[in-house]
Design an enzyme around this catalytic site. Structure first.
Site, short mmCIF file in Angstrom:
data_model
loop_
_atom_site.label_atom_id
_atom_site.label_comp_id
_atom_site.label_asym_id
_atom_site.label_seq_id
_atom_site.Cartn_x
_atom_site.Cartn_y
_atom_site.Cartn_z
N ASN A 1 -9.84 -0.40 10.98
CA ASN A 1 -8.75 0.01 10.10
C ASN A 1 -7.83 1.23 10.73
O ASN A 1 -8.81 2.24 11.43
CB ASN A 1 -8.92 0.67 8.64
CG ASN A 1 -7.81 0.65 7.70
OD1 ASN A 1 -6.88 1.34 8.29
ND2 ASN A 1 -8.26 1.10 6.57
N GLY B 1 -6.86 5.53 5.20
CA GLY B 1 -6.36 6.80 4.12
C GLY B 1 -6.87 8.34 4.78
O GLY B 1 -8.04 8.22 4.91
N SER C 1 -6.50 -2.31 1.95
CA SER C 1 -6.82 -1.49 0.73
C SER C 1 -7.49 -2.99 -0.63
O SER C 1 -7.56 -2.43 -1.54
CB SER C 1 -5.94 -0.84 -0.09
OG SER C 1 -6.17 0.09 0.49
N TYR D 1 -9.49 3.68 -4.50
CA TYR D 1 -8.20 4.82 -4.67
C TYR D 1 -8.46 5.95 -6.41
O TYR D 1 -7.75 6.86 -6.91
CB TYR D 1 -6.91 4.53 -4.56
CG TYR D 1 -7.32 3.75 -3.04
CD1 TYR D 1 -6.85 4.71 -2.18
CD2 TYR D 1 -6.62 2.77 -2.76
CE1 TYR D 1 -6.96 4.38 -1.06
CE2 TYR D 1 -7.18 1.92 -1.61
CZ TYR D 1 -7.03 3.20 -0.88
OH TYR D 1 -7.08 2.36 0.98
N ARG E 1 -11.97 3.10 11.52
CA ARG E 1 -12.32 2.95 10.17
C ARG E 1 -12.71 1.85 11.29
O ARG E 1 -11.83 0.43 11.09
CB ARG E 1 -12.45 3.63 8.84
CG ARG E 1 -13.65 3.80 8.14
CD ARG E 1 -13.30 3.52 6.47
NE ARG E 1 -13.04 2.56 6.25
CZ ARG E 1 -11.73 2.74 5.13
NH1 ARG E 1 -10.89 3.27 5.23
NH2 ARG E 1 -11.81 1.11 4.78
N ASP F 1 -15.93 -1.29 8.87
CA ASP F 1 -16.55 -1.55 7.89
C ASP F 1 -17.33 -2.70 7.90
O ASP F 1 -17.13 -3.48 8.57
CB ASP F 1 -15.01 -2.15 6.39
CG ASP F 1 -14.65 -0.84 6.12
OD1 ASP F 1 -14.34 0.53 5.97
OD2 ASP F 1 -13.44 -0.93 5.51
N GLU G 1 -14.12 -5.50 8.79
CA GLU G 1 -12.93 -5.46 8.96
C GLU G 1 -12.37 -4.15 10.10
O GLU G 1 -13.10 -3.18 9.45
CB GLU G 1 -11.46 -5.44 8.71
CG GLU G 1 -12.18 -4.47 6.84
CD GLU G 1 -10.77 -3.96 5.95
OE1 GLU G 1 -9.78 -4.54 5.85
OE2 GLU G 1 -11.24 -5.06 4.81
N GLU H 1 0.89 -1.06 -0.29
CA GLU H 1 -0.17 0.00 -0.14
C GLU H 1 0.88 1.53 0.26
O GLU H 1 0.26 2.46 0.34
CB GLU H 1 -1.28 -0.69 1.56
CG GLU H 1 -1.59 -0.93 1.45
CD GLU H 1 -3.10 -0.94 2.86
OE1 GLU H 1 -3.37 -0.75 2.20
OE2 GLU H 1 -2.54 -1.58 2.68
#
Length: 310
Positions: free
Chosen positions: A269, A273, A147, A213, A252, A254, A267, A21
Site C-alpha cells: 500500500n 491510511g 481497503s 475503519y 505498508r 501486508d 499486497e 475509498e
C-alpha cells in the site's frame, strides 16, 4: 519547498477524490491537515473531486498526497504532479502503478523469489469448480481496489461464481487467491527502514473494510508477538517487496503467516491510511514517532528524493 524550510512552506494536502475509498481518504486527510498546520506556513486541503482543484495548487511548495485508491494511488496523480514540477509525497509513477495492481505486483514478487500465494485470474467463462479443486478456499479480489473493497471468501464453485459477480463491478481484473490460514501482520516502511510489525486480529471473518475503519473490536498487537529474529525476517521481506515494485518513501506491506510459520506477501500500500484506526501511525508511535514527526519525515524524505531526481 525545495528552497524553503517546512515552517515557511505552503503545503497542499490532496484528499477525498473520486475513488471507492473517498470517505477513508477524507478521514485520513483531516488527520494530515490538522497535524501539518502547526508545522507549515499554510496548509491547503485540496479535493480533486472539486471543480478547479488544480488552481488551488498555484503557489504550493509541496503536495502531500493522501488520496486512497483510483487515480490518486495508481500513478495518475503522481504523473500529473511530476509534470507540474511539484514535489510530492511518496512513491513515483511506476511504484504507484505497480503497488495499486495486485496481480502485477504478485507476478514481480514471484519472479523475484518472494513468497506469494497461488492465484488464478477469473473471467465469466472460468471453470469455477476447477479453481476450487486446485486452490481450495480462496479470497476473491478486484486487482485495482484497496481497503478490502470487493473482497470475499469462496469455498465452493457456486460461492466463487457469486464472489466473482460481486467483484467484477470494480475496475480491472478479478482474481482468486488461495486462502492462507494463520495470522495477519503488517509492516510499515519509512525511508529505508521498517517500523515495528503489527499483528491484526479481527472479529469479522477477515480484516475487511468494516474491521479496518468502523469496528472498535479489531485488536492490534504491537509488539506483534514474533521473536526478534522472526520480526526482523518479516521486516526484511517487507523492504524487499517494496523495493521490487519500485515503491519508496513510505507505505505498508501486508502479510499472512500460515500455521507452519511461512509468510506470504498479500499486497503493498503506497498511500496507507491516516485515520484513527490506521496502522502506519500506530507503528510509528511504537517506534517513538508522533504523527507530526512522521509527517515531517515523510516530507523530508520526499523532498530529498525529488532533489536527487531533479
Amino acid at each position: 519547498m525545495l528552497n524553503n524550510t517546512l515552517d515557511q512552506s505552503v503545503v497542499a494536502v490532496l484528499l477525498g477524490g473520486t475513488s471507492s475509498e473517498r470517505e477513508v481518504s477524507l478521514m485520513s486527510g483531516a488527520t494530515v491537515v490538522n497535524n501539518l498546520r502547526p508545522l507549515c506556513a499554510e496548509v491547503r486541503a485540496v479535493d480533486p473531486a472539486s471543480e478547479g482543484w488544480l488552481e488551488q495548487l498555484h503557489g504550493v511548495d509541496f503536495v502531500f498526497n493522501i488520496l486512497h485508491g483510483g487515480s490518486g494511488e495508481n500513478g495518475s496523480v503522481q504523473g500529473l504532479l511530476a509534470t507540474l514540477g511539484l514535489p510530492q509525497s511518496g512513491s513515483g509513477v511506476l511504484g504507484a502503478a505497480l503497488g495499486m495492481d495486485k496481480l502485477r505486483s504478485k507476478a514481480i514478487w514471484r519472479d523475484a523469489g518472494l513468497p506469494v500465494a497461488e492465484a488464478a485470474v477469473l473471467a465469466s467463462d472460468t471453470d469455477f469448480e476447477a479453481v476450487i479443486q486446485t486452490l481450495g478456499a480462496v479470497f476473491v479480489k478486484p486487482a485495482y481496489e484497496g481497503s478490502s473493497i470487493g473482497m470475499s471468501i469462496a469455498r465452493s464453485a457456486s460461492e466463487l461464481a457469486e464472489a466473482y459477480a460481486g467483484a467484477r463491478v470494480y475496475q480491472g481484473p478479478v482474481f482468486a487467491e488461495r486462502r492462507i490460514i494463520g495470522e495477519e501482520y503488517t509492516v510499515a516502511i519509512l525511508g529505508d527502514r521498517a517500523l515495528p510489525a503489527i499483528r491484526l486480529q479481527a472479529t469479522e471473518t477477515f480484516y475487511d473494510y468494516h474491521a479496518k475503519y468502523v469496528s472498535n473490536d479489531t485488536q492490534y498487537f504491537c509488539p506483534c508477538g514474533l521473536s526478534p529474529k522472526r520480526e526482523s525476517e518479516l521486516a526484511q521481506l517487507a523492504l524487499a517487496a517494496f523495493k521490487a515494485i519500485d515503491c519508496s518513501i513510505w507505505g505498508r506491506v501486508d502479510f499472512m503467516v500460515d500455521q507452519q510459520g511461512q509468510p506470504y506477501i498479500l499486497e503493498a500500500n503506497i498511500v496507507p491510511g491516516m485515520t484513527s484506526h490506521s496502522l502506519v501511525p500506530m507503528a510509528a508511535k511504537a517506534a517513538g514517532l508522533s504523527v507530526p514527526e512522521l509527517l515531517r519525515e515523510i516530507i523530508e524524505l520526499s523532498v530529498a528524493q525529488a532533489e536527487v531526481h531533479s
